[in-house]
Design a protein around this motif. Structure first.
Motif, PDB file in Angstrom:
ATOM      1  N   THR A  12      56.873  71.188  50.674  1.00 49.49           N
ATOM      2  CA  THR A  12      55.753  71.293  49.729  1.00 49.49           C
ATOM      3  C   THR A  12      54.724  70.211  50.047  1.00 49.49           C
ATOM      4  O   THR A  12      55.044  69.171  50.639  1.00 49.49           O
ATOM      5  CB  THR A  12      56.246  71.062  48.285  1.00 49.49           C
ATOM      6  OG1 THR A  12      56.699  69.706  48.156  1.00 49.49           O
ATOM      7  CG2 THR A  12      57.382  72.019  47.934  1.00 49.49           C
ATOM      8  N   VAL A  13      53.494  70.492  49.659  1.00 45.81           N
ATOM      9  CA  VAL A  13      52.425  69.489  49.737  1.00 45.81           C
ATOM     10  C   VAL A  13      51.907  69.267  48.321  1.00 45.81           C
ATOM     11  O   VAL A  13      51.496  70.225  47.657  1.00 45.81           O
ATOM     12  CB  VAL A  13      51.248  69.956  50.614  1.00 45.81           C
ATOM     13  CG1 VAL A  13      50.227  68.820  50.753  1.00 45.81           C
ATOM     14  CG2 VAL A  13      51.720  70.384  51.984  1.00 45.81           C
ATOM     15  N   THR A  14      51.943  68.019  47.882  1.00 50.65           N
ATOM     16  CA  THR A  14      51.434  67.684  46.552  1.00 50.65           C
ATOM     17  C   THR A  14      50.273  66.715  46.706  1.00 50.65           C
ATOM     18  O   THR A  14      50.411  65.683  47.378  1.00 50.65           O
ATOM     19  CB  THR A  14      52.528  67.036  45.697  1.00 50.65           C
ATOM     20  OG1 THR A  14      53.644  67.933  45.582  1.00 50.65           O
ATOM     21  CG2 THR A  14      52.015  66.695  44.299  1.00 50.65           C
ATOM     22  N   TRP A  15      49.143  67.073  46.126  1.00 49.22           N
ATOM     23  CA  TRP A  15      47.970  66.195  46.129  1.00 49.22           C
ATOM     24  C   TRP A  15      47.871  65.544  44.758  1.00 49.22           C
ATOM     25  O   TRP A  15      47.576  66.234  43.772  1.00 49.22           O
ATOM     26  CB  TRP A  15      46.706  66.994  46.447  1.00 49.22           C
ATOM     27  CG  TRP A  15      46.627  67.482  47.862  1.00 49.22           C
ATOM     28  CD1 TRP A  15      47.199  68.603  48.389  1.00 49.22           C
ATOM     29  CD2 TRP A  15      45.937  66.840  48.930  1.00 49.22           C
ATOM     30  NE1 TRP A  15      46.903  68.704  49.727  1.00 49.22           N
ATOM     31  CE2 TRP A  15      46.120  67.632  50.083  1.00 49.22           C
ATOM     32  CE3 TRP A  15      45.145  65.678  49.029  1.00 49.22           C
ATOM     33  CZ2 TRP A  15      45.573  67.293  51.320  1.00 49.22           C
ATOM     34  CZ3 TRP A  15      44.593  65.339  50.250  1.00 49.22           C
ATOM     35  CH2 TRP A  15      44.820  66.145  51.393  1.00 49.22           C
ATOM     36  N   LEU A  16      48.153  64.273  44.703  1.00 49.07           N
ATOM     37  CA  LEU A  16      47.971  63.514  43.455  1.00 49.07           C
ATOM     38  C   LEU A  16      46.619  62.811  43.581  1.00 49.07           C
ATOM     39  O   LEU A  16      46.427  61.966  44.454  1.00 49.07           O
ATOM     40  CB  LEU A  16      49.087  62.480  43.264  1.00 49.07           C
ATOM     41  CG  LEU A  16      50.523  63.015  43.123  1.00 49.07           C
ATOM     42  CD1 LEU A  16      51.490  61.837  42.883  1.00 49.07           C
ATOM     43  CD2 LEU A  16      50.635  64.032  42.010  1.00 49.07           C
ATOM     44  N   VAL A  17      45.672  63.229  42.730  1.00 49.16           N
ATOM     45  CA  VAL A  17      44.316  62.712  42.859  1.00 49.16           C
ATOM     46  C   VAL A  17      43.820  62.241  41.496  1.00 49.16           C
ATOM     47  O   VAL A  17      44.175  62.825  40.453  1.00 49.16           O
ATOM     48  CB  VAL A  17      43.363  63.785  43.430  1.00 49.16           C
ATOM     49  CG1 VAL A  17      43.875  64.317  44.762  1.00 49.16           C
ATOM     50  CG2 VAL A  17      43.177  64.944  42.465  1.00 49.16           C
ATOM     51  N   ASP A  18      42.988  61.221  41.488  1.00 47.70           N
ATOM     52  CA  ASP A  18      42.431  60.805  40.194  1.00 47.70           C
ATOM     53  C   ASP A  18      41.130  61.571  39.950  1.00 47.70           C
ATOM     54  O   ASP A  18      40.588  62.234  40.856  1.00 47.70           O
ATOM     55  CB  ASP A  18      42.271  59.277  40.106  1.00 47.70           C
ATOM     56  CG  ASP A  18      41.258  58.689  41.073  1.00 47.70           C
ATOM     57  OD1 ASP A  18      41.298  57.460  41.275  1.00 47.70           O
ATOM     58  OD2 ASP A  18      40.430  59.440  41.644  1.00 47.70           O
ATOM     59  N   SER A  19      40.650  61.501  38.725  1.00 50.76           N
ATOM     60  CA  SER A  19      39.480  62.305  38.332  1.00 50.76           C
ATOM     61  C   SER A  19      38.267  62.009  39.197  1.00 50.76           C
ATOM     62  O   SER A  19      37.510  62.913  39.551  1.00 50.76           O
ATOM     63  CB  SER A  19      39.121  62.029  36.865  1.00 50.76           C
ATOM     64  OG  SER A  19      40.205  62.359  36.034  1.00 50.76           O
ATOM     65  N   ALA A  20      38.115  60.767  39.585  1.00 53.49           N
ATOM     66  CA  ALA A  20      36.960  60.405  40.424  1.00 53.49           C
ATOM     67  C   ALA A  20      37.036  61.112  41.773  1.00 53.49           C
ATOM     68  O   ALA A  20      36.036  61.669  42.266  1.00 53.49           O
ATOM     69  CB  ALA A  20      36.910  58.885  40.620  1.00 53.49           C
ATOM     70  N   ALA A  21      38.200  61.159  42.363  1.00 50.29           N
ATOM     71  CA  ALA A  21      38.351  61.826  43.666  1.00 50.29           C
ATOM     72  C   ALA A  21      38.260  63.344  43.520  1.00 50.29           C
ATOM     73  O   ALA A  21      37.864  64.047  44.457  1.00 50.29           O
ATOM     74  CB  ALA A  21      39.688  61.438  44.301  1.00 50.29           C
ATOM     75  N   ALA A  22      38.588  63.843  42.329  1.00 51.07           N
ATOM     76  CA  ALA A  22      38.579  65.301  42.093  1.00 51.07           C
ATOM     77  C   ALA A  22      37.217  65.811  41.674  1.00 51.07           C
ATOM     78  O   ALA A  22      37.059  67.008  41.408  1.00 51.07           O
ATOM     79  CB  ALA A  22      39.607  65.648  41.016  1.00 51.07           C
ATOM     80  N   GLY A  23      36.230  64.920  41.664  1.00 47.77           N
ATOM     81  CA  GLY A  23      34.917  65.255  41.092  1.00 47.77           C
ATOM     82  C   GLY A  23      34.196  66.419  41.729  1.00 47.77           C
ATOM     83  O   GLY A  23      33.319  67.019  41.108  1.00 47.77           O
ATOM     84  N   MET A  24      34.558  66.792  42.965  1.00 46.45           N
ATOM     85  CA  MET A  24      33.874  67.906  43.626  1.00 46.45           C
ATOM     86  C   MET A  24      34.784  69.107  43.851  1.00 46.45           C
ATOM     87  O   MET A  24      34.461  70.011  44.628  1.00 46.45           O
ATOM     88  CB  MET A  24      33.275  67.413  44.949  1.00 46.45           C
ATOM     89  CG  MET A  24      32.171  66.374  44.731  1.00 46.45           C
ATOM     90  SD  MET A  24      31.485  65.719  46.271  1.00 46.45           S
ATOM     91  CE  MET A  24      30.618  67.158  46.882  1.00 46.45           C
ATOM     92  N   LEU A  25      35.928  69.094  43.204  1.00 48.51           N
ATOM     93  CA  LEU A  25      36.825  70.248  43.318  1.00 48.51           C
ATOM     94  C   LEU A  25      36.372  71.332  42.355  1.00 48.51           C
ATOM     95  O   LEU A  25      36.009  71.045  41.224  1.00 48.51           O
ATOM     96  CB  LEU A  25      38.269  69.844  42.998  1.00 48.51           C
ATOM     97  CG  LEU A  25      38.933  68.830  43.908  1.00 48.51           C
ATOM     98  CD1 LEU A  25      40.404  68.658  43.524  1.00 48.51           C
ATOM     99  CD2 LEU A  25      38.796  69.224  45.371  1.00 48.51           C
ATOM    100  N   SER A  26      36.416  72.570  42.829  1.00 50.65           N
ATOM    101  CA  SER A  26      36.054  73.670  41.917  1.00 50.65           C
ATOM    102  C   SER A  26      37.206  73.841  40.935  1.00 50.65           C
ATOM    103  O   SER A  26      38.377  73.799  41.304  1.00 50.65           O
ATOM    104  CB  SER A  26      35.836  74.961  42.714  1.00 50.65           C
ATOM    105  OG  SER A  26      36.951  75.187  43.561  1.00 50.65           O
ATOM    106  N   THR A  27      36.868  74.047  39.696  1.00 48.10           N
ATOM    107  CA  THR A  27      37.935  74.141  38.679  1.00 48.10           C
ATOM    108  C   THR A  27      38.546  75.553  38.687  1.00 48.10           C
ATOM    109  O   THR A  27      37.913  76.499  39.125  1.00 48.10           O
ATOM    110  CB  THR A  27      37.327  73.887  37.282  1.00 48.10           C
ATOM    111  OG1 THR A  27      36.160  74.692  37.152  1.00 48.10           O
ATOM    112  CG2 THR A  27      36.953  72.419  37.153  1.00 48.10           C
TER     113      THR A  27
END
Ligand code: 6PG
Length: 242
Positions: A227-242
């Protein structure tokens, strides 16, 4: 095909806490199922907070460290006491504070004149563990690199388990020893820790369906049976499409 999960947490501190708890649960599961827990530690600055949380007595006591085997996903070709050493950071933040048997820690020794020779020696030493390892901790560089697999560098094409690389565009400008895609994709669980707005654009590109691992090596981490798990904080996730 790897199962991929992206988990967004509110802050860098929450990221470190979540990562530490995931480490504990993976360790307990591996030890109960197979009698040991084998981990490739990441370098860089992001995992340091997590290592310090893992070393806290009440959390550390939840892991049978005598059953753990800790090695390195990559290392700079510098002595362990060099401030750029990943081993040095891991020792200060974690290894010097937990009862892991010294024989169960496998640093990349600075014992050969070139990174190429160092990588070959590390491969020989680590091949048995790499054939069956549980957790690969990873960071993400602003240029899309992970481990020391830098965009466009020959290390991307290595067919060995461990290889070397000249520096990428990001500091420090020293040769590296690194697991290859082949080795990385033998892991059961690859876990990325990504923090900060500076990583947001790169993270969005890496997670896009059309990401090219030659340009964005982090996109090439796809454990064949893991498995691949991406643990990201909100700042790093700022450009991810919801
Ligand atoms: C290293 C790491 C490298 C790191 C990324 C992110 O040796 O530097 O293995 O791949 O994970 O460069 O680093 P930060 O966590 O410091 O942003």
């Amino acid at each position: 095909m790897s199962q991929r999960t992206v988990e967004v947490v509110p802050s860098a501190d929450a990221l470190a806490g979540r990562a530490a708890e995931l480490f504990v649960s993976l360790a307990q599961d591996a030890i109960s199922r197979r009698g040991r827990f084998t981990v490739a530690l990441s370098g860089g600055s992001t995992p340091e907070k997590m290592y310090k949380l893992l070393a806290e007595p009440e959390r550390s006591a939840r892991i049978d460290w005598s059953r753990c085997h800790l090695f390195f996903g990559d290392e700079r070709h510098v002595p362990a006491d060099d401030p750029r050493s990943n081993q040095g950071m891991a020792r200060r933040a974690l290894l010097d504070h937990i009862p892991v048997p010294p024989a169960n820690v496998y640093p990349v020794p600075f014992s050969h004149p070139t990174a190429a020779e160092e990588a070959a020696a590390y491969e020989t030493r680590m091949a048995p563990l790499l054939a069956d390892f549980d957790l690969l901790l990873l960071g993400l560089g602003d240029d899309g690199h992970t481990l020391s697999l830098f965009p466009g560098k020959p290390a991307l094409d290595a067919t060995t388990l461990v290889t070397w690389s000249p520096p990428g565009v990001l500091p420090p400008p020293v040769d590296r020893i690194t697991l290859t895609f082949h080795a990385a994709n033998l892991s059961r669980h690859a876990v990325f820790l990504v923090s900060g707005a500076a990583k947001a654009a790169t993270l969005a590109r890496v997670l896009a369906d059309d990401a090219d691992p030659r340009l964005l090596p982090a996109a090439g981490i796809r454990p064949e049976n893991g498995t691949v798990t991406w643990l990201v904080d909100s700042a790093a996730a700022g450009m991810l499409s919801t």
